[in-house]
Scaffold this motif. Structure first.
Motif, PDB file in Angstrom:
ATOM      1  N   SER A   1       0.928  -1.319   0.142  1.00  0.00           N
ATOM      2  CA  SER A   1       0.335  -0.430   0.227  1.00  0.00           C
ATOM      3  C   SER A   1       0.985   1.517   0.040  1.00  0.00           C
ATOM      4  O   SER A   1       2.263   1.097   0.344  1.00  0.00           O
ATOM      5  N   ASN A   2       0.099   2.643  -0.315  1.00  0.00           N
ATOM      6  CA  ASN A   2       0.746   3.708  -0.294  1.00  0.00           C
ATOM      7  C   ASN A   2       1.450   3.830   1.027  1.00  0.00           C
ATOM      8  O   ASN A   2       2.533   4.663   2.035  1.00  0.00           O
ATOM      9  N   GLN A   3       0.562   3.375   2.268  1.00  0.00           N
ATOM     10  CA  GLN A   3       1.205   3.553   3.710  1.00  0.00           C
ATOM     11  C   GLN A   3       2.256   2.839   4.326  1.00  0.00           C
ATOM     12  O   GLN A   3       3.557   3.291   4.106  1.00  0.00           O
ATOM     13  N   ASP A   4       2.371   1.767   3.295  1.00  0.00           N
ATOM     14  CA  ASP A   4       3.500   0.995   3.625  1.00  0.00           C
ATOM     15  C   ASP A   4       4.602   1.920   3.023  1.00  0.00           C
ATOM     16  O   ASP A   4       5.711   1.242   3.333  1.00  0.00           O
ATOM     17  N   VAL A   5       4.654   1.981   1.614  1.00  0.00           N
ATOM     18  CA  VAL A   5       5.673   2.617   1.390  1.00  0.00           C
ATOM     19  C   VAL A   5       6.010   3.674   2.338  1.00  0.00           C
ATOM     20  O   VAL A   5       7.562   4.123   2.537  1.00  0.00           O
ATOM     21  N   VAL A   6       5.024   4.959   2.908  1.00  0.00           N
ATOM     22  CA  VAL A   6       5.910   5.469   3.459  1.00  0.00           C
ATOM     23  C   VAL A   6       6.751   5.637   4.625  1.00  0.00           C
ATOM     24  O   VAL A   6       7.367   5.722   5.538  1.00  0.00           O
TER      25      VAL A   6
END
Length: 110
Positions: free
Chosen positions: A36-41
């Motif tokens: 997910s994008n949150q996992d990228v962050v």
């Protein structure tokens, strides 16, 4: 110099086909795709935002940044620094803008 290379590069799953191809080609360099994008962050100290201008607010507003850890580098051409700062809920000192110039990289224009 190995000291200037990131330990890992984590890609967004948004463009799944392109992200998977990049990760496959660059796995030897520590490139992977997050769930997910949150996992990228969560996996990053420096986050590059490379979306269409009309997507920036929705993407940034959905993410949780740590204002002591994260630096946001936006490659979104028309987004103002003040807007990016508000959407990401980061101090202005943690938000930067970069302007990609495709014509320059292709040695065209002037």
């Amino acid at each position: 110099d190995a000291g200037s290379r990131p330990a890992a590069i984590t890609l967004s799953p948004r463009g799944a086909k392109r992200s998977q191809a990049l990760a496959a080609d660059l796995a030897h360099a520590g490139v992977s795709v997050a769930a997910s994008n949150q996992d990228v962050v969560s996996a990053s100290d420096v986050v590059f935002l490379c979306v269409l201008p009309q997507q920036a607010e929705e993407v940034l507003s959905s993410l949780d940044f740590d204002d002591r850890r994260h630096v946001l580098v936006s490659c979104v051409s028309t987004s103002r620094a003040e807007s990016l700062t508000a959407w990401a809920r980061l101090p202005s000192t943690r938000v930067m803008r970069a302007m990609p110039l495709p014509a320059v990289s292709e040695r065209r224009g002037a």
